[in-house]
Design an enzyme around this catalytic site. Structure first.
Site, short mmCIF file in Angstrom:
data_model
loop_
_atom_site.label_atom_id
_atom_site.label_comp_id
_atom_site.label_asym_id
_atom_site.label_seq_id
_atom_site.Cartn_x
_atom_site.Cartn_y
_atom_site.Cartn_z
N ARG A 1 -31.14 48.33 -15.85
CA ARG A 1 -32.53 48.59 -16.24
C ARG A 1 -32.90 47.62 -17.36
O ARG A 1 -32.73 47.91 -18.53
CB ARG A 1 -32.70 50.04 -16.69
CG ARG A 1 -34.11 50.43 -17.10
CD ARG A 1 -34.17 51.91 -17.43
NE ARG A 1 -35.47 52.32 -17.92
CZ ARG A 1 -35.85 52.23 -19.20
NH1 ARG A 1 -35.03 51.73 -20.11
NH2 ARG A 1 -37.06 52.63 -19.57
N LYS B 1 -36.87 55.28 -24.30
CA LYS B 1 -38.02 55.02 -23.42
C LYS B 1 -39.29 55.33 -24.19
O LYS B 1 -39.55 56.49 -24.53
CB LYS B 1 -37.91 55.91 -22.17
CG LYS B 1 -38.99 55.67 -21.13
CD LYS B 1 -38.69 56.53 -19.91
CE LYS B 1 -39.87 56.66 -18.97
NZ LYS B 1 -40.12 55.48 -18.15
N SER C 1 -37.84 58.95 -9.97
CA SER C 1 -38.10 59.86 -11.09
C SER C 1 -39.19 60.83 -10.69
O SER C 1 -40.25 60.41 -10.22
CB SER C 1 -38.58 59.08 -12.32
OG SER C 1 -37.62 58.15 -12.71
#
Ligand code: 3NM
Length: 224
Positions: A48, A149, A120
């Site tokens: 990521r 995040k 998600s």
């Protein structure tokens, strides 16, 4: 007809200690970080590379290739976050998308039936849609407050997972957001198949030891 890439028992097993990282999350070389996490027993890895400090272009590609090769040497699935083109170019094991990313149905279509697709989901409706789109698992979060995040949604607590299970969602679930060695057991007890972790591994004093302890906790051998 099953559109899913892996049988769901294999996915559940792979979700147990699902380590996520990009260079922006690491205090040392990401290749060294992943090596230690793999030695500690992580069961799946998601690349990521996201945010201001993230690598792009050729640098991102080169890092991805190195990390993928490491995962392959351990037989651990290598998943790419929100970059279908990169996943296709590398023949990665799968892709994870959020609700604001590429449509899950499009990703499934382009990756083919044999790859792992993670989505998600924040509501039972999103989870059902993900399943219809061919998702192999859903990520539910943030379970606890997270620093990793910037645009994370409202904290759900482990109750968020209990609610998903009570509403009949049987798809493999991985909890994400603020999961540590101290609270991982709550995520499993709520009905998750595994924990997704960034900082509790990347920022650990011993990355290998942290991964090892997550592995114990999620296999039911943890001291609760
Ligand atoms: N997604 P940490 S929370 C990547 O809620 C990500 O969907 C989330 O990092 C979501 O383990 C999150 O350091 C960050 O809290 C998880």
């Amino acid at each position: 007809m099953s559109r899913n890439g892996m049988d769901s028992e294999k996915v559940r097993a792979a979700l147990r200690v699902y380590f996520i990282a990009g260079s922006q999350d690491c205090l040392q070389n990401p290749v060294d970080v992943l090596k230690q996490a793999l030695a500690g027993g992580i069961t799946m890895f998601q690349f990521r590379e996201k945010g201001k400090a993230a690598r792009t272009g050729e640098q991102k590609l080169e890092l991805a290739k190195e990390l993928q090769a490491l995962c392959q040497s351990y037989g651990v699935p290598f998943i790419v976050n929100d970059d279908l083109e990169l996943a296709l170019a590398l023949d990665a094991d799968g892709v994870h998308v959020g609700q604001e990313d590429e449509l899950a149905s499009v990703v499934r279509e382009r990756m083919g039936p044999d790859k792992i697709l993670g989505v998600s989901a924040h509501t039972a409706q999103e989870a059902r849609q993900a399943m219809a789109d061919g998702a192999d698992y859903i990520g539910v979060g943030p379970i606890f407050p997270t620093q990793s995040k910037a645009d994370a949604k409202e904290v759900k607590g482990p109750e968020g997972i209990i609610e998903f299970r009570q509403s009949g969602i049987q798809l493999p679930i991985v909890g994400i957001g603020g999961i540590t060695l101290d609270n991982a057991h709550l995520v499993m007890q709520a009905g998750a198949d595994g924990v997704s972790v960034i900082s509790a591994i990347t920022h650990a004093t011993s990355i290998e030891e942290s991964a090892k302890r997550f592995s114990h906790i999620t296999s039911g051998n943890g001291i609760l």
